[in-house]
Design a protein around this motif. Structure first.
Motif, mmCIF file in Angstrom:
data_model
loop_
_atom_site.group_PDB
_atom_site.id
_atom_site.type_symbol
_atom_site.label_atom_id
_atom_site.label_comp_id
_atom_site.label_asym_id
_atom_site.label_seq_id
_atom_site.Cartn_x
_atom_site.Cartn_y
_atom_site.Cartn_z
ATOM 1 N N ILE A 38 46.096 14.656 76.536
ATOM 2 C CA ILE A 38 45.048 13.830 77.146
ATOM 3 C C ILE A 38 44.487 12.862 76.105
ATOM 4 C CG2 ILE A 38 42.715 13.885 78.141
ATOM 5 C CD1 ILE A 38 43.520 16.516 79.540
ATOM 6 N N GLU B 77 46.348 11.646 82.167
ATOM 7 C CA GLU B 77 45.184 10.816 82.446
ATOM 8 C C GLU B 77 43.873 11.558 82.215
ATOM 9 O OE1 GLU B 77 43.695 7.715 85.870
ATOM 10 O OE2 GLU B 77 44.685 9.551 86.522
ATOM 11 N N SER B 78 43.723 12.744 82.819
ATOM 12 C CA SER B 78 42.460 13.481 82.688
ATOM 13 C C SER B 78 42.629 14.896 83.204
ATOM 14 C CB SER B 78 41.336 12.792 83.471
ATOM 15 O OG SER B 78 41.453 13.058 84.861
ATOM 16 N N THR C 65 43.154 14.992 87.065
ATOM 17 C CA THR C 65 44.358 14.421 87.669
ATOM 18 C C THR C 65 45.173 15.531 88.321
ATOM 19 O OG1 THR C 65 44.430 12.704 85.971
ATOM 20 C CG2 THR C 65 46.447 13.091 87.208
#
Length: 401
Positions: free
Chosen positions: A147, A153-154, A157
């Motif tokens: 990450i 992405e996060s 996600t």
């Protein structure tokens, strides 16, 4: 040759780093052959098989090397922890613990120095020992690194964005965070004592050809709870977390671990990581490293996961990862593949007694390798926690706190 090892030979030339074979390896494979035709049989090894096998898993099963760096991070000797030395008040207690708890190695690192180090079961400081689920805490750290590096992405996600083979299954809508906290809601029975449990079937039944073993199994599991609502311990979900990192980074998990931690932090010896039939590392299990390198990993976490002064993890990651994120029904709950105790300390834990205890307030790391008779023995785990508290108390007594 056992069937799992035979599968490794078929793809070793293209997917695995070569592990040098030795006469000892050949003798070990011959000795273990009757119990080693399926990975699940590890759960039923006797003590002698564990003593031989846990220190040489890469000789029995396919594995990939995690390469060490050029210069080991120092672990200098500190003042012996007097209470546990010969003649100390806790000396007999320590000797009894090592014998009763089938300890292969125990190390105490305080303020970056080795205060206590013991070995048993024929283990030496240069021998690797398997991690079992201690690897989960390492895999979750690699998710955080991915990450931070922008590959994932996060935390929020959905995992099917990266593991598209799970689209249209019970994993639809499950996020990275829910995978790490084991709150996906997907059904799975991880009862090692039950020969018909999902965990025993996962490692006993032939995997689906051409696809990651955990994906092949878990994509057929039903949804038991809504995602994010209930905690259930599921090793294959950490395998999926490892696959998530591999797909997002485009690198084998062992290579990413070497790149992010093993080489730059200065682990002293190459590690190995067992892989499935398609060559994917099993993120939920089975890293092999020396006791001192397990302690170095604990020290790396204690020091904020920093390389050259900068954390490899997103801001706030470690605080969240090592604190309660899911209710397990016991104090501390579950973090991102770490076991918080609710008092600021936290642990990485693996079956048969593998253990890393981190106490930030005292700058203390304790690592244990072991070969318990059974895979999950709550009284033995409680004994490890109790010993950690007694070591902390001895350190406090030294300083008068």
């Amino acid at each position: 040759m056992n069937t799992y090892r035979h599968a490794a030979v078929l793809f070793a030339a293209t997917t695995l780093l070569a592990l040098p074979a030795t006469a000892d390896d050949a003798a070990l494979r011959t000795a273990m052959e009757p119990v080693n035709t399926r990975g699940t049989e590890v759960f039923t090894w006797d003590l002698e098989q564990k003593k031989s096998g846990f220190r040489a898993m890469e000789a029995l099963f396919p594995a990939r090397v995690v390469s060490r760096g050029a210069t080991p991070a120092p672990l200098p000797a500190g003042a012996p922890l007097a209470a546990f030395e010969a003649g100390g008040a806790q000396a007999d207690r320590l000797a009894g613990f090592i014998a009763d708890e089938y300890v292969a190695g125990l190390i105490v690192v305080h303020d970056g120095t080795v205060r206590l180090e013991r070995y048993g079961l024929g283990q030496s400081p240069d021998d690797r020992w398997t991690s079992f689920s201690v690897a989960k805490s390492i895999t979750s750290t690699l998710v955080g690194a991915a990450i931070r590096d922008g590959h994932i992405e996060s935390l929020d996600t959905e995992i099917t964005r990266y593991i598209d083979e799970l689209e249209g299954t019970a994993y639809d809508g499950v996020t990275v965070r829910q995978l790490l906290t084991m709150t996906s809601g997907v059904a799975f029975n991880e009862d090692y004592a039950d020969p018909d449990s999902d965990i025993r079937r996962l490692y006993r039944e032939p995997p689906a050809p051409g696809i990651d073993a955990s994906v092949g199994f878990m994509r057929h599991q039903p949804r038991e709870f809504a995602p994010g609502t209930q905690w259930r311990y599921k090793t294959p979900e950490t395998n999926l977390a490892g696959l998530l990192v591999m797909k997002a980074t485009g690198k084998p998990l062992a290579e990413y671990l070497a790149e992010k931690i093993w080489q730059p932090y200065g682990m002293a010896r190459d590690a190995t990581w067992l892989v499935d039939h398609v060559g994917n590392e099993q993120g939920g299990c089975c890293l092999q490293a020396t006791l001192r390198d397990y302690a170095r990993f604990g020290q790396f976490i204690l020091d904020g996961a920093r390389i050259d002064g900068a954390s490899i993890l997103p801001d706030g990651w470690l605080d969240a990862a090592t604190s309660t994120q899911a209710d397990t029904g016991v104090p501390g709950g579950y973090g991102y593949q770490w076991w918080p105790l609710g008092d600021g300390t936290f642990q990485a834990r693996g079956i048969f007694g593998q253990f890393i205890h981190v106490d930030p307030a005292r700058r203390l790391v304790i690592a244990i390798s072991a070969a318990w008779p059974g895979p999950r023995e709550q009284e033995r785990r409680a004994a490890q926690v109790q010993l950690a508290y007694e070591i902390a108390a001895a350190i406090d007594a030294e300083s008068g706190t």
